[in-house]
Design a protein around this motif. Structure first.
Motif, PDB file in Angstrom:
ATOM      1  N   HIS A  62       3.277  -9.834  -2.152  1.00  0.00           N
ATOM      2  CA  HIS A  62       2.857  -8.771  -1.239  1.00  0.00           C
ATOM      3  C   HIS A  62       3.853  -7.601  -1.309  1.00  0.00           C
ATOM      4  O   HIS A  62       4.427  -7.174  -0.312  1.00  0.00           O
ATOM      5  N   CYS A  63       4.044  -7.133  -2.551  1.00  0.00           N
ATOM      6  CA  CYS A  63       5.030  -6.082  -2.843  1.00  0.00           C
ATOM      7  C   CYS A  63       4.781  -4.853  -1.964  1.00  0.00           C
ATOM      8  O   CYS A  63       3.628  -4.464  -1.724  1.00  0.00           O
ATOM      9  N   SER A  64       5.879  -4.219  -1.528  1.00  0.00           N
ATOM     10  CA  SER A  64       5.701  -3.003  -0.737  1.00  0.00           C
ATOM     11  C   SER A  64       5.117  -1.900  -1.620  1.00  0.00           C
ATOM     12  O   SER A  64       4.280  -1.116  -1.196  1.00  0.00           O
ATOM     13  N   ASP A  65       5.560  -1.888  -2.892  1.00  0.00           N
ATOM     14  CA  ASP A  65       5.031  -0.900  -3.823  1.00  0.00           C
ATOM     15  C   ASP A  65       4.188  -1.666  -4.848  1.00  0.00           C
ATOM     16  O   ASP A  65       4.578  -1.825  -5.990  1.00  0.00           O
ATOM     17  N   ALA A  66       3.023  -2.154  -4.374  1.00  0.00           N
ATOM     18  CA  ALA A  66       2.294  -3.138  -5.171  1.00  0.00           C
ATOM     19  C   ALA A  66       1.620  -2.514  -6.388  1.00  0.00           C
ATOM     20  O   ALA A  66       0.720  -1.678  -6.250  1.00  0.00           O
ATOM     21  N   PRO A  67       2.018  -2.926  -7.614  1.00  0.00           N
ATOM     22  CA  PRO A  67       1.389  -2.374  -8.825  1.00  0.00           C
ATOM     23  C   PRO A  67      -0.101  -2.683  -8.904  1.00  0.00           C
ATOM     24  O   PRO A  67      -0.875  -1.883  -9.430  1.00  0.00           O
ATOM     25  N   CYS A  68      -0.520  -3.824  -8.365  1.00  0.00           N
ATOM     26  CA  CYS A  68      -1.941  -4.198  -8.457  1.00  0.00           C
ATOM     27  C   CYS A  68      -2.811  -3.239  -7.642  1.00  0.00           C
ATOM     28  O   CYS A  68      -3.914  -2.883  -8.044  1.00  0.00           O
ATOM     29  N   VAL A  69      -2.277  -2.806  -6.495  1.00  0.00           N
ATOM     30  CA  VAL A  69      -3.035  -1.869  -5.648  1.00  0.00           C
ATOM     31  C   VAL A  69      -3.180  -0.531  -6.371  1.00  0.00           C
ATOM     32  O   VAL A  69      -4.259   0.077  -6.404  1.00  0.00           O
ATOM     33  N   ALA A  70      -2.043  -0.095  -6.995  1.00  0.00           N
ATOM     34  CA  ALA A  70      -2.077   1.180  -7.706  1.00  0.00           C
ATOM     35  C   ALA A  70      -3.013   1.123  -8.914  1.00  0.00           C
ATOM     36  O   ALA A  70      -3.681   2.104  -9.243  1.00  0.00           O
ATOM     37  N   ALA A  71      -3.054  -0.048  -9.561  1.00  0.00           N
ATOM     38  CA  ALA A  71      -3.812  -0.145 -10.807  1.00  0.00           C
ATOM     39  C   ALA A  71      -5.295  -0.412 -10.599  1.00  0.00           C
ATOM     40  O   ALA A  71      -6.102  -0.196 -11.495  1.00  0.00           O
ATOM     41  N   CYS A  72      -5.639  -0.900  -9.408  1.00  0.00           N
ATOM     42  CA  CYS A  72      -7.029  -1.326  -9.186  1.00  0.00           C
ATOM     43  C   CYS A  72      -7.992  -0.142  -9.318  1.00  0.00           C
ATOM     44  O   CYS A  72      -7.814   0.901  -8.684  1.00  0.00           O
ATOM     45  N   LEU A  73      -9.004  -0.309 -10.170  1.00  0.00           N
ATOM     46  CA  LEU A  73      -9.928   0.791 -10.450  1.00  0.00           C
ATOM     47  C   LEU A  73     -10.864   1.076  -9.293  1.00  0.00           C
ATOM     48  O   LEU A  73     -11.346   2.186  -9.120  1.00  0.00           O
ATOM     49  N   THR A  74     -11.176   0.042  -8.525  1.00  0.00           N
ATOM     50  CA  THR A  74     -12.247   0.176  -7.534  1.00  0.00           C
ATOM     51  C   THR A  74     -11.776   0.140  -6.092  1.00  0.00           C
ATOM     52  O   THR A  74     -12.584   0.215  -5.169  1.00  0.00           O
ATOM     53  N   GLY A  75     -10.497  -0.059  -5.908  1.00  0.00           N
ATOM     54  CA  GLY A  75     -10.015  -0.185  -4.538  1.00  0.00           C
ATOM     55  C   GLY A  75     -10.241  -1.560  -3.960  1.00  0.00           C
ATOM     56  O   GLY A  75     -10.184  -1.757  -2.749  1.00  0.00           O
ATOM     57  N   ALA A  76     -10.471  -2.559  -4.830  1.00  0.00           N
ATOM     58  CA  ALA A  76     -10.640  -3.925  -4.344  1.00  0.00           C
ATOM     59  C   ALA A  76      -9.322  -4.489  -3.838  1.00  0.00           C
ATOM     60  O   ALA A  76      -9.294  -5.321  -2.938  1.00  0.00           O
ATOM     61  N   MET A  77      -8.239  -4.046  -4.446  1.00  0.00           N
ATOM     62  CA  MET A  77      -6.917  -4.446  -3.967  1.00  0.00           C
ATOM     63  C   MET A  77      -6.457  -3.390  -2.985  1.00  0.00           C
ATOM     64  O   MET A  77      -6.430  -2.202  -3.310  1.00  0.00           O
ATOM     65  N   SER A  78      -6.059  -3.841  -1.796  1.00  0.00           N
ATOM     66  CA  SER A  78      -5.584  -2.850  -0.830  1.00  0.00           C
ATOM     67  C   SER A  78      -4.528  -3.490   0.049  1.00  0.00           C
ATOM     68  O   SER A  78      -4.373  -4.718   0.074  1.00  0.00           O
ATOM     69  N   LYS A  79      -3.795  -2.631   0.743  1.00  0.00           N
ATOM     70  CA  LYS A  79      -2.789  -3.153   1.679  1.00  0.00           C
ATOM     71  C   LYS A  79      -3.369  -3.038   3.079  1.00  0.00           C
ATOM     72  O   LYS A  79      -3.957  -2.026   3.436  1.00  0.00           O
TER      73      LYS A  79
END
Lengths: 145, 504
Positions: A62-79
């Motif tokens: 649950h990184c504060s600067d989560a690379p998965c959130v930044a990389a997600c194309l569709t916004g499926a990953m979010s904080k």
């Protein structure tokens, strides 16, 4: 925010965290049904890495600067408001970019339905994630650091 | 060759409950369980099972049961029990000495269970320990023959110089378990629990790991026949020094830590090369008489500048009373007596099961002998060997002990199931092992809590029992055999124990 942290020096590699994680993410939440009746089987979101005597559990940091959130194309990953990284399967298109950018290897493929991903959700509805609750040697702790 | 020895245990796996999660496979250090991918099922090789119950406790679906194999090997179970036959077979197949661990499982009479305690009724009031102060504090060490008090002005002060004392908040100490026999994590847990509970742990003969020197004020260091790990620093950091002459589980026998267990840190702590067998001779090669023992006692007193009590530990044997008298006269400040039910990491089965006497009789005999000779005050007595609960402890103190050593019960508190396989070095509970992945199974944080809880629980119970007797300090119970009565004991046993039969 509170996160799950492993304590390598007392992890005994029993993998009860994996088992109870799977049960928690099953439909029935019943350990015997989850393993013996539910197919496809639910996915565990924690993984014990082991090369004796070293062993420890890995799951989403649950990184504060989560690379998965930044990389997600569709916004499926979010904080969410706590800072937890959550995955929305409805938005996920299964491009698996998040798997590639995750520095911990904490996201896995979910090929049960439409080939998406699955990851730790910190057990919504539970006060303490089940991996921590069921760790027999307190090798997982859920705390603020 | 085909072995004629049947397995000791039967493993029941409930197929409806088993989810093939392989927790049992990973937990069993004897490799009993194995996953068969073809069958997608876990199988067990029962012949390897030691009955430690680790798999049963860890199975998340309670699918497992481990039971003694009740299949009778012989029709004559009256004399030739399965165990007897198995031992003969094992020796017929190996030609070796049979080894075992923990205390004897032979059903010798447990005299604690034939003694009952007193309580106050009507004529003297009992005390409620939750409402009134109750003193369990105990001092171990030589007490003066008399106290001289001098009064300067109005303030009296003690003129007599007191010998060094160990101050215990509960009359319970952790008995000697060496680093090497048990893992570092176990030692650390005992050290931390001792500090938390205000008592002492004992290094055994394995030396004191450098990381534990900080717990020196709660540590009794042992000087045994192998002299492992003994140097100036070892004696300096300790609160007291114990000379180990004997051990209840194996009187007259030395010790042998196999080379496989002598890892880098154990080698450093014991001061021997890595991988070499650590052999403790049966006798101390410099002690062949009470006079020789006295020399070692005073050598240690000199070395510690007369600031620490010196304890001498013996196994309870036939002449324990006379030997104890000699030990006290040799200068010991504390004498520890270890009864036949005392535990061990490894001992020949035949020795463990047949040598020594029960602690109850030895303790009563020693206390009486020292009283008769007028030297009881010169040394404190620690009784050891199979204390199971707080009632055993209260009875021991009433019989004359100042405090008791516990070890098996402490290990049980942190997981030990008394499977008696300590000598294999593969303890699935992480206690008697040096294999790093097994050592991790003891989390010192958890083990410290459990040990501290045990001492706390027992202390509360001791207070309850004292209160019931109308006593508010453990001092008043010590050697107070009027608070004990025997049930189902012969006149001779009552005489040795120095107690009356119930009803009289």
């Amino acid at each position: 925010m509170k996160k799950v942290y492993p304590k390598e020096d007392v992890c005994i590699g029993c993998r009860l965290c994996e088992i109870h994680c799977l049960v928690q993410h099953s439909k029935s939440k019943d350990i015997i049904k989850a393993f013996k009746k539910e197919f496809p089987r639910a996915l565990k979101r924690i993984r014990v890495e082991e090369k004796r005597p070293v062993s420890f559990a890995v799951q989403c940091r649950h990184c504060s600067d989560a690379p998965c959130v930044a990389a997600c194309l569709t916004g499926a990953m979010s904080k969410d408001e706590r800072g937890a990284v959550l995955h929305n399967p409805d938005k996920c298109i299964g491009c698996w970019t998040c798997i590639m950018v995750c520095p911990f290897g904490a996201i896995q493929t979910d090929k049960r339905g439409k080939r998406i991903v699955a990851k730790c959700d910190l057990c919504p509805g539970e006060e303490t994630p089940v991996c921590v609750v069921h760790c027999p040697n307190r090798a997982l702790v859920y705390e603020e650091r | 060759m085909k072995s004629y020895i049947p397995g000791n245990f039967k493993i029941d796996r409930d197929a409806d409950k088993c989810i093939a999660c392989e927790v049992c496979v990973r937990q069993c250090s004897y490799e009993v369980h194995a996953y068969d991918a073809e069958e997608d099922a876990v199988q067990a090789d029962e012949s390897l099972c030691t009955g430690c119950q680790r798999c049963v406790v860890f199975c998340p679906t309670e699918a497992l049961g481990v039971q003694p194999n009740s299949n009778p090997g012989s029709k004559n179970q009256g004399h030739w029990t399965d165990n007897d036959r198995k031992r003969v077979l094992k020796q017929a197949e190996t030609g070796g000495v049979l080894l075992t661990g923990m205390g004897t499982d032979k059903p010798y009479p447990i005299y604690w269970d034939n003694m009952v305690l007193n309580a106050s009724q009507v004529t003297n009031p009992s005390i409620d320990p939750l409402r009134e102060p109750m003193e369990l504090r105990t001092y171990l060490g030589r007490k003066p023959d008399m106290l001289e008090i001098e009064s300067r002005d109005t303030c009296p002060s003690l003129k007599t110089t007191l010998a060094p004392q160990l101050k215990l908040e509960v009359p319970i100490l952790f008995s000697a378990i060496s680093y090497g026999a048990v893992s570092y994590n176990v030692c650390e847990s005992m050290a931390r629990a001792s500090k938390a509970a205000g008592t002492f742990w004992n290094t055994g003969e394995g030396g004191l790991h450098k990381n534990l020197h900080g717990y020196g004020n709660n540590t009794i260091v042992q000087v045994a026949s192998g002299r492992f790990g003994v140097d100036k620093n070892y004696l300096d950091v300790a609160a007291a020094v114990e000379i180990k002459i004997g051990q209840g589980a194996k009187p007259g026998i030395g010790g042998h830590l196999p080379g496989e267990k002598v890892t880098e840190p154990i080698s450093e702590t014991r001061m021997i090369p890595v991988g070499t067998d650590a052999i403790s001779p049966a006798p101390h090669h410099d002690i062949y008489s009470i006079e020789d023992l006295s020399q070692l006692i005073y050598a240690l007193k000199e070395a510690t500048n007369y600031t620490k009590p010196i304890c001498v530990k013996i196994a309870a044997v036939h002449n324990a009373a006379a030997i104890a008298s000699g030990i006290v006269r040799a200068g010991a400040d504390i004498i520890a007596i270890d009864g036949i039910r005392g535990g061990t990491g490894a001992a020949p089965t035949v020795i463990r099961d047949n040598v020594g006497i029960p602690i109850e009789l030895a303790l009563a005999a020693v206390d009486q002998r020292l009283r008769d000779e007028g030297i009881r005050n010169q040394a404190s007595i620690i009784a050891a060997g199979g204390f199971r609960n707080s009632a055993d402890i209260v009875k021991a103190i009433a019989l004359g002990a100042d405090a008791v050593y516990i070890a098996t019960s402490a290990l049980i508190a942190i997981g030990c199931t008394v499977c008696q396989m300590c000598y294999t070095g593969k303890c699935p509970w992480g206690i008697t092992t040096q294999q790093p992945h097994l050592v991790k199974r003891i989390n010192p944080d958890i083990a410290t809590e459990r040990l501290t809880n045990l001492l706390r629980g027992w202390a509360l119970e001791i207070k309850e029992m004292l209160g019931g007797m109308g006593i508010n300090a453990i001092e008043s119970l010590r050697g107070n055999r009027l608070h004990l009565r025997g049930v189902g004991l012969t006149d001779t046993e009552l005489d040795i124990l120095g107690i009356l039969p119930a009803g009289r």
